[in-house]
Design a protein around this motif. Sequence first.
Motif, PDB file in Angstrom:
ATOM      1  N   SER A 136      51.171  -2.908 115.595  1.00  0.00           N
ATOM      2  CA  SER A 136      51.743  -2.861 114.253  1.00  0.00           C
ATOM      3  C   SER A 136      52.037  -4.300 113.829  1.00  0.00           C
ATOM      4  O   SER A 136      51.297  -5.230 114.183  1.00  0.00           O
ATOM      5  CB  SER A 136      52.991  -1.978 114.285  1.00  0.00           C
ATOM      6  N   SER A 137      53.116  -4.515 113.112  1.00  0.00           N
ATOM      7  CA  SER A 137      53.444  -5.872 112.635  1.00  0.00           C
ATOM      8  C   SER A 137      54.868  -5.880 112.094  1.00  0.00           C
ATOM      9  O   SER A 137      55.374  -4.856 111.623  1.00  0.00           O
ATOM     10  CB  SER A 137      52.487  -6.270 111.509  1.00  0.00           C
ATOM     11  N   ILE A 138      55.466  -7.060 112.088  1.00  0.00           N
ATOM     12  CA  ILE A 138      56.752  -7.199 111.383  1.00  0.00           C
ATOM     13  C   ILE A 138      56.586  -6.908 109.889  1.00  0.00           C
ATOM     14  O   ILE A 138      57.554  -6.576 109.218  1.00  0.00           O
ATOM     15  CB  ILE A 138      57.361  -8.610 111.558  1.00  0.00           C
ATOM     16  N   ALA A 139      55.329  -6.985 109.406  1.00  0.00           N
ATOM     17  CA  ALA A 139      55.075  -6.701 107.986  1.00  0.00           C
ATOM     18  C   ALA A 139      55.367  -5.241 107.644  1.00  0.00           C
ATOM     19  O   ALA A 139      55.511  -4.890 106.476  1.00  0.00           O
ATOM     20  CB  ALA A 139      53.633  -7.039 107.637  1.00  0.00           C
ATOM     21  N   GLY A 140      55.463  -4.379 108.658  1.00  0.00           N
ATOM     22  CA  GLY A 140      55.827  -2.988 108.427  1.00  0.00           C
ATOM     23  C   GLY A 140      57.326  -2.786 108.317  1.00  0.00           C
ATOM     24  O   GLY A 140      57.795  -1.697 107.960  1.00  0.00           O
ATOM     25  N   PRO A 143      59.743  -6.729 104.084  1.00  0.00           N
ATOM     26  CA  PRO A 143      58.874  -7.005 102.939  1.00  0.00           C
ATOM     27  C   PRO A 143      58.709  -8.495 102.719  1.00  0.00           C
ATOM     28  O   PRO A 143      59.636  -9.270 102.993  1.00  0.00           O
ATOM     29  CB  PRO A 143      59.626  -6.365 101.751  1.00  0.00           C
ATOM     30  N   TYR A 144      57.535  -8.914 102.305  1.00  0.00           N
ATOM     31  CA  TYR A 144      57.349 -10.303 101.857  1.00  0.00           C
ATOM     32  C   TYR A 144      56.319 -10.300 100.732  1.00  0.00           C
ATOM     33  O   TYR A 144      55.535  -9.360 100.603  1.00  0.00           O
ATOM     34  CB  TYR A 144      56.932 -11.243 103.006  1.00  0.00           C
ATOM     35  N   LYS A 145      56.324 -11.352  99.939  1.00  0.00           N
ATOM     36  CA  LYS A 145      55.438 -11.408  98.771  1.00  0.00           C
ATOM     37  C   LYS A 145      53.990 -11.342  99.219  1.00  0.00           C
ATOM     38  O   LYS A 145      53.574 -12.104 100.101  1.00  0.00           O
ATOM     39  CB  LYS A 145      55.697 -12.674  97.978  1.00  0.00           C
ATOM     40  N   VAL A 149      50.173  -3.588 100.463  1.00  0.00           N
ATOM     41  CA  VAL A 149      49.520  -2.495 101.210  1.00  0.00           C
ATOM     42  C   VAL A 149      49.398  -2.830 102.698  1.00  0.00           C
ATOM     43  O   VAL A 149      49.516  -1.939 103.544  1.00  0.00           O
ATOM     44  CB  VAL A 149      48.151  -2.150 100.597  1.00  0.00           C
ATOM     45  N   TYR A 150      49.214  -4.102 103.032  1.00  0.00           N
ATOM     46  CA  TYR A 150      49.142  -4.441 104.466  1.00  0.00           C
ATOM     47  C   TYR A 150      50.429  -3.984 105.171  1.00  0.00           C
ATOM     48  O   TYR A 150      50.377  -3.301 106.202  1.00  0.00           O
ATOM     49  CB  TYR A 150      48.919  -5.944 104.664  1.00  0.00           C
ATOM     50  N   GLY A 151      51.578  -4.356 104.598  1.00  0.00           N
ATOM     51  CA  GLY A 151      52.854  -3.937 105.193  1.00  0.00           C
ATOM     52  C   GLY A 151      52.979  -2.418 105.243  1.00  0.00           C
ATOM     53  O   GLY A 151      53.482  -1.853 106.211  1.00  0.00           O
ATOM     54  N   GLU A 179      55.101  -5.085 117.464  1.00  0.00           N
ATOM     55  CA  GLU A 179      55.243  -5.534 116.074  1.00  0.00           C
ATOM     56  C   GLU A 179      55.401  -7.051 116.053  1.00  0.00           C
ATOM     57  O   GLU A 179      56.512  -7.573 116.056  1.00  0.00           O
ATOM     58  CB  GLU A 179      56.447  -4.796 115.459  1.00  0.00           C
ATOM     59  N   PRO A 180      54.269  -7.767 116.083  1.00  0.00           N
ATOM     60  CA  PRO A 180      54.345  -9.228 116.137  1.00  0.00           C
ATOM     61  C   PRO A 180      54.569  -9.850 114.764  1.00  0.00           C
ATOM     62  O   PRO A 180      54.152  -9.310 113.750  1.00  0.00           O
ATOM     63  CB  PRO A 180      52.975  -9.657 116.676  1.00  0.00           C
ATOM     64  N   GLY A 181      55.187 -11.003 114.781  1.00  0.00           N
ATOM     65  CA  GLY A 181      55.233 -11.869 113.608  1.00  0.00           C
ATOM     66  C   GLY A 181      54.023 -12.788 113.631  1.00  0.00           C
ATOM     67  O   GLY A 181      52.953 -12.427 114.134  1.00  0.00           O
ATOM     68  N   MET A 182      54.228 -14.002 113.128  1.00  0.00           N
ATOM     69  CA  MET A 182      53.108 -14.922 112.911  1.00  0.00           C
ATOM     70  C   MET A 182      52.388 -15.323 114.209  1.00  0.00           C
ATOM     71  O   MET A 182      52.986 -15.912 115.103  1.00  0.00           O
ATOM     72  CB  MET A 182      53.643 -16.177 112.228  1.00  0.00           C
ATOM     73  N   GLU A 186      42.165 -15.198 114.108  1.00  0.00           N
ATOM     74  CA  GLU A 186      41.325 -15.291 112.898  1.00  0.00           C
ATOM     75  C   GLU A 186      41.956 -14.534 111.727  1.00  0.00           C
ATOM     76  O   GLU A 186      41.359 -14.423 110.649  1.00  0.00           O
ATOM     77  CB  GLU A 186      39.924 -14.756 113.196  1.00  0.00           C
ATOM     78  N   PHE A 187      43.147 -13.994 111.954  1.00  0.00           N
ATOM     79  CA  PHE A 187      43.832 -13.139 110.966  1.00  0.00           C
ATOM     80  C   PHE A 187      43.905 -13.781 109.573  1.00  0.00           C
ATOM     81  O   PHE A 187      43.548 -13.156 108.566  1.00  0.00           O
ATOM     82  CB  PHE A 187      45.241 -12.846 111.508  1.00  0.00           C
ATOM     83  N   THR A 188      44.359 -15.045 109.498  1.00  0.00           N
ATOM     84  CA  THR A 188      44.543 -15.684 108.189  1.00  0.00           C
ATOM     85  C   THR A 188      43.210 -16.093 107.578  1.00  0.00           C
ATOM     86  O   THR A 188      43.032 -16.058 106.359  1.00  0.00           O
ATOM     87  CB  THR A 188      45.510 -16.881 108.313  1.00  0.00           C
ATOM     88  N   VAL A 190      40.520 -14.332 107.889  1.00  0.00           N
ATOM     89  CA  VAL A 190      40.043 -13.068 107.303  1.00  0.00           C
ATOM     90  C   VAL A 190      40.821 -12.777 106.020  1.00  0.00           C
ATOM     91  O   VAL A 190      40.242 -12.430 104.979  1.00  0.00           O
ATOM     92  CB  VAL A 190      40.195 -11.913 108.316  1.00  0.00           C
ATOM     93  N   ARG A 191      42.131 -12.957 106.080  1.00  0.00           N
ATOM     94  CA  ARG A 191      42.983 -12.595 104.933  1.00  0.00           C
ATOM     95  C   ARG A 191      42.646 -13.420 103.688  1.00  0.00           C
ATOM     96  O   ARG A 191      42.724 -12.931 102.562  1.00  0.00           O
ATOM     97  CB  ARG A 191      44.458 -12.816 105.318  1.00  0.00           C
ATOM     98  N   THR A 192      42.290 -14.693 103.907  1.00  0.00           N
ATOM     99  CA  THR A 192      42.032 -15.605 102.786  1.00  0.00           C
ATOM    100  C   THR A 192      40.549 -15.701 102.448  1.00  0.00           C
ATOM    101  O   THR A 192      40.163 -16.566 101.656  1.00  0.00           O
ATOM    102  CB  THR A 192      42.552 -17.018 103.124  1.00  0.00           C
ATOM    103  N   SER A 239      60.110 -20.192 115.557  1.00  0.00           N
ATOM    104  CA  SER A 239      60.098 -20.905 114.272  1.00  0.00           C
ATOM    105  C   SER A 239      60.174 -19.978 113.058  1.00  0.00           C
ATOM    106  O   SER A 239      60.287 -20.455 111.936  1.00  0.00           O
ATOM    107  CB  SER A 239      58.799 -21.718 114.172  1.00  0.00           C
ATOM    108  N   GLN A 240      60.059 -18.661 113.278  1.00  0.00           N
ATOM    109  CA  GLN A 240      60.014 -17.714 112.155  1.00  0.00           C
ATOM    110  C   GLN A 240      61.268 -16.841 112.154  1.00  0.00           C
ATOM    111  O   GLN A 240      61.737 -16.430 113.211  1.00  0.00           O
ATOM    112  CB  GLN A 240      58.776 -16.813 112.304  1.00  0.00           C
ATOM    113  N   SER A 241      61.820 -16.568 110.965  1.00  0.00           N
ATOM    114  CA  SER A 241      62.946 -15.630 110.868  1.00  0.00           C
ATOM    115  C   SER A 241      62.944 -15.032 109.472  1.00  0.00           C
ATOM    116  O   SER A 241      62.243 -15.514 108.578  1.00  0.00           O
ATOM    117  CB  SER A 241      64.274 -16.347 111.144  1.00  0.00           C
TER     118      SER A 241
END
Length: 250
Positions: A136-140, A143-145, A149-151, A179-182, A186-188, A190-192, A239-241
């Motif tokens: 899964s992901s912390i995106a679930g 919320p972030y901008k 739908v990914y979240g 549920e990983p964060g950053m 190749e995730f980014t 693919v995303r971009t 580094s992420q919070s």
Amino acid sequence: MTLKTACITGASSGFGAATVARFVAGGWRVVATGRRAERLQKLVEQLGADRVHALAFDMRDETAMRAAIAGLPPEFAAIDLLVNNAGLALGTAPAQQADLAQWKQMIDTNVTALATITHLLLPALIERRGAIVNISSIAGTYPYKGGNVYGGTKAFVSQFTQNLRTDLHGTGVRVSSIEPGMAETEFTLVRTGGDQAASDQLYAGAAPITAGDIADTIWWIANLPPHLNVNRIELMPVSQSAAGLQVHRG
Ligand code: NDP
Ligand code: 8X3
């Protein structure tokens, strides 16, 4: 000793590829899936055809998925662990500017395909008192901008995991969500849509999670004593919070 067998989806890159290597190093056999056949073939060449069996198909194609699994050679057919890792985010735009085709691709891959392969393998996993690890992901949760739908798809993965736990009560099958964060994969890219500079910029100086960190976490979960179930693990780089709520004043 009988070797154990894992089926790892999204094995052609990132978390999946690192997890294949981790499990083979630990003495398991792995069925490695993904669309990019040449990447999977490299894993077979590096890690050995007796340990890695490549299944190249698009997770969104149910007919291809069924045929691939039905055609597994006997030595790879008895799956003890399903790692539902294949998935993607597409786009970073706010919902009102997002591309509907990208939304549908995320739902088809992260939700529908994950549920389909789980449904297909459940009878075998129950028979073998196996395990499922869902990525899964912390995106679930947070919320972030641009997470729209990914979240949403990852909230599905987390809740589906806990509902599976409940339904599988008494079967001995273990189910976990990670549920990983950053994490740098190749995730980014693919995303971009292939923007290497955007990917490099996101991870620069942040000491992100590595694919090996996630592979080690999956390995730890899979090798716990059979009376223990990890329900969920949330992991972030130091580094992420979370950054709180926003207020618009009209
Ligand atoms: P990668 O882009 O490196 O890997 C994604 C994998 O998914 C690839 O092997 C890709 O294979 C596979 N995949 C995507 N679409 C399909 C499809 N239609 N059919 C078959 N396979 C598919 O990213 P990650 O390793 O980072 O991502 C793995 C999982 O981790 C995803 O579910 C992602 O959402 C999740 N995640 C990632 C985080 C991060 O920051 N990196 C954080 C939290 C969760 P191929 O292209 O060959 O088909
Ligand atoms: C990927 C992690 O924070 O980029 O699932 O959404 S994040």
